[in-house]
Enzyme design. Structure first.
Site, mmCIF file in Angstrom:
data_model
loop_
_atom_site.group_PDB
_atom_site.id
_atom_site.type_symbol
_atom_site.label_atom_id
_atom_site.label_comp_id
_atom_site.label_asym_id
_atom_site.label_seq_id
_atom_site.Cartn_x
_atom_site.Cartn_y
_atom_site.Cartn_z
ATOM 1 N N ASP A 1 0.847 -1.193 0.000
ATOM 2 C CA ASP A 1 0.000 0.000 0.000
ATOM 3 C C ASP A 1 0.885 1.248 0.000
ATOM 4 O OD1 ASP A 1 -2.210 1.675 0.195
ATOM 5 O OD2 ASP A 1 -3.024 0.722 1.999
ATOM 6 N N GLU B 1 -7.999 -0.223 4.588
ATOM 7 C CA GLU B 1 -6.556 -0.465 4.466
ATOM 8 C C GLU B 1 -5.985 -1.026 5.771
ATOM 9 O OE1 GLU B 1 -5.453 3.026 1.217
ATOM 10 O OE2 GLU B 1 -5.411 3.487 3.340
HETATM 11 C C1 5RP Z 1 -5.439 6.104 0.801
HETATM 12 C C2 5RP Z 1 -4.066 6.133 1.318
HETATM 13 C C3 5RP Z 1 -2.959 6.272 0.332
HETATM 14 O O1 5RP Z 1 -2.137 5.172 0.417
HETATM 15 C C4 5RP Z 1 -2.195 7.520 0.633
HETATM 16 O O2 5RP Z 1 -3.100 8.614 0.635
HETATM 17 C C5 5RP Z 1 -1.086 7.763 -0.366
HETATM 18 O O3 5RP Z 1 -1.647 8.050 -1.614
HETATM 19 P P1 5RP Z 1 -0.747 8.340 -2.881
HETATM 20 O O4 5RP Z 1 -0.057 7.077 -3.214
HETATM 21 O O5 5RP Z 1 -1.753 8.770 -3.938
HETATM 22 O O6 5RP Z 1 0.203 9.454 -2.538
HETATM 23 O O7 5RP Z 1 -3.806 6.020 2.492
HETATM 24 O O8 5RP Z 1 -6.367 6.058 1.848
#
Ligand code: 5RP
Length: 250
Positions: free
Chosen positions: A89, A111
């Site tokens: 993630d 998540e």
């Molecule tokens: C979504 C999240 C994402 O992982 C976090 O916001 C990072 O996003 P990005 O990869 O677009 O910078 O926690 O809830």
């Protein structure tokens, strides 16, 4: 890969591609949400099509589920999976303990559930996500719509006793209306500027009725892969205190 990627997108895709190398045949994999996680899903889709990689993916949002299906990844629910080998993630911030702020995309509830039900969690990021102290990025707190204003007041009261530099809160909006999560809830963003004690803050927030989950991920991440626009990666792992390990095993 498209020819004209911005340096940030290049960095995100490099981190995602390296993380995808950790995925093996037969694995059940948690698929994160956000622009960095989207690069991962794309790469896993390529591996499914080109190498015949056999995996089952558990998405952490409707967005990721739709993308995974488009990529030809076998999508199952967390309850069908039971337990996951690995979750990959993105994150909004991470520090040297690999404590994370997540939820910028509003998906931190699913998540966190998915990451917690996994043997390992790998975070993929560009270098801007690494911080000395968490808190410059607003901390998302998912709240149920019922009594949301009372819940927000209780959150603000809890912040009064916390080691933080800012105490402003805001209801996340989208197109003039409160943002709605996949679970039908709303998000209150906490503008804390600096978080002195993440564990204490997370515990206090989650004790408030109406709070579903906060965006602090503590002791969940095993490895952060930071990608760079030139194709290099840095690996960040939690430092093991060898002295403590020796004492524990004595
Ligand atoms: C979504 C999240 C994402 O992982 C976090 O916001 C990072 O996003 P990005 O990869 O677009 O910078 O926690 O809830």
């Amino acid at each position: 890969m498209p020819a004209e990627l911005s340096p940030t997108d290049m960095a995100k895709s490099v981190a995602a591609n390296r993380a995808a190398d950790h995925v093996m045949n037969g694995m059940k994999v948690g698929l994160g949400t956000g622009s960095t996680a989207a690069w991962l899903v794309r790469r896993l889709g390529e591996r499914v099509r080109d190498e015949g990689l056999r995996i089952r993916g558990v998405p952490t949002s409707t967005r990721t589920a739709a993308q995974a299906r488009e990529e030809g990844i076998d999508v199952i629910t967390l309850d069908e999976a039971g337990w996951l080998d690995l979750t990959i993630d993105g994150a909004d911030e991470f520090d040297s303990d690999l404590t994370l702020i997540k939820g910028g995309g509003g998906a931190h509830l699913q998540e966190k559930i998915v990451a917690r039900a996994s043997d390992r969690m790998i975070v993929i990021a560009d270098a801007a996500k690494k911080v000395a102290t968490l808190g410059a990025y607003p901390l998302p707190v998912e709240v149920i719509p019922f009594g949301m204003n009372s819940t927000r007041k209780l959150i603000e009261a809890a912040l009064a006793g916390m080691d933080v530099d800012g105490r402003e809160t805001s209801l996340r909006m989208t197109e003039g209306a409160p943002f709605v999560t996949d679970e039908g809830n709303h998000i209150i963003d906490l503008h804390l500027e600096r978080i002195g004690d993440a564990a204490k803050l997370a515990a206090a927030l989650n004790q408030i009725p109406g709070v579903v989950e906060n965006g602090l991920f503590i002791d969940m991440c095993d490895l952060v892969i930071v990608g760079h626009a030139d194709g290099a990666v840095d690996l960040h792992q939690v430092k093991v205190d060898l002295h403590q390990v020796k004492q524990d095993s004595a």
